[in-house]
Design a protein around this motif. Structure first.
Motif, PDB file in Angstrom:
ATOM      1  N   LEU A  12       0.779  -1.219   0.085  1.00 39.85           N
ATOM      2  CA  LEU A  12      -0.059   0.034  -0.140  1.00 39.85           C
ATOM      3  C   LEU A  12       0.991   1.239   0.127  1.00 39.85           C
ATOM      4  O   LEU A  12       0.299   2.397  -0.475  1.00 39.85           O
ATOM      5  N   GLU A  13       2.097   1.240   0.819  1.00 44.92           N
ATOM      6  CA  GLU A  13       2.950   2.371   0.807  1.00 44.92           C
ATOM      7  C   GLU A  13       4.340   1.851   1.111  1.00 44.92           C
ATOM      8  O   GLU A  13       4.688   0.668   1.107  1.00 44.92           O
ATOM      9  N   THR A  14       5.382   2.899   0.879  1.00 46.13           N
ATOM     10  CA  THR A  14       6.604   2.361   1.263  1.00 46.13           C
ATOM     11  C   THR A  14       6.706   2.519   2.741  1.00 46.13           C
ATOM     12  O   THR A  14       6.358   3.010   3.436  1.00 46.13           O
ATOM     13  N   ALA A  15       7.486   1.208   3.067  1.00 44.84           N
ATOM     14  CA  ALA A  15       7.690   0.790   4.469  1.00 44.84           C
ATOM     15  C   ALA A  15       8.771   1.929   5.299  1.00 44.84           C
ATOM     16  O   ALA A  15       9.433   2.332   4.731  1.00 44.84           O
ATOM     17  N   ALA A  16       8.503   2.271   6.384  1.00 43.52           N
ATOM     18  CA  ALA A  16       9.275   3.220   7.018  1.00 43.52           C
ATOM     19  C   ALA A  16      10.711   2.446   7.512  1.00 43.52           C
ATOM     20  O   ALA A  16      11.680   3.034   7.580  1.00 43.52           O
ATOM     21  N   ASP A  17      10.415   1.205   7.719  1.00 45.51           N
ATOM     22  CA  ASP A  17      11.480   0.246   8.107  1.00 45.51           C
ATOM     23  C   ASP A  17      11.393  -1.230   7.393  1.00 45.51           C
ATOM     24  O   ASP A  17      10.395  -1.719   7.407  1.00 45.51           O
ATOM     25  N   GLY A  18      12.360  -1.789   6.908  1.00 45.64           N
ATOM     26  CA  GLY A  18      12.200  -3.166   6.353  1.00 45.64           C
ATOM     27  C   GLY A  18      11.732  -3.256   5.128  1.00 45.64           C
ATOM     28  O   GLY A  18      11.932  -2.118   4.178  1.00 45.64           O
ATOM     29  N   GLY A  19      11.160  -4.192   4.677  1.00 42.29           N
ATOM     30  CA  GLY A  19      10.214  -4.054   3.455  1.00 42.29           C
ATOM     31  C   GLY A  19      11.150  -4.672   2.365  1.00 42.29           C
ATOM     32  O   GLY A  19      10.609  -4.973   1.077  1.00 42.29           O
ATOM     33  N   ILE A  20      12.070  -5.506   2.873  1.00 47.69           N
ATOM     34  CA  ILE A  20      12.823  -6.389   1.776  1.00 47.69           C
ATOM     35  C   ILE A  20      12.224  -7.615   1.370  1.00 47.69           C
ATOM     36  O   ILE A  20      11.967  -8.417   2.257  1.00 47.69           O
TER      37      ILE A  20
END
Length: 106
Positions: free
Chosen positions: A36-44
């Protein structure tokens, strides 16, 4: 994030929350990740071909192919029976399936 509208105990999996995901595999011919949106932390995320992973294991560690193809007890999270035996690597409908999720063992 379902934790805003439902008790955490009833949600079942971190996929429906903002909690971090531990390493796992998803089964399917095509896997999609909807963000839904870019993660503030992580997201790999890491994506690999099941056939490539299987062929590498078969060529370099056939002992692991055998071990992963044996029945493993998988938690059913309160269902009856409490666990089911199923291989982590199996052949179904002309496809190699590798399905692993650490939460099934803890």
């Amino acid at each position: 994030d379902l934790t805003l509208t439902a008790p955490a105990k009833t949600i079942g999996a971190p996929a429906y929350t903002t909690d971090k995901q531990v390493f796992h595999t998803d089964a399917g011919d095509i896997i999609a990740l909807f963000a839904l949106e870019t993660a503030a932390d992580g997201g790999i995320s890491r994506i690999s071909s099941t056939w490539k992973a299987y062929n590498e294991l078969a060529a370099t560690r056939p002992d692991l192919v055998k071990i992963l193809s044996e029945p493993w007890p998988l938690d059913r999270f309160g269902a009856d029976p409490a666990y089911v035996l199923r291989p982590l690597l199996y052949y179904h409908d002309s496809k190699v399936i590798i399905q692993y999720a650490r939460r099934l063992f803890t």
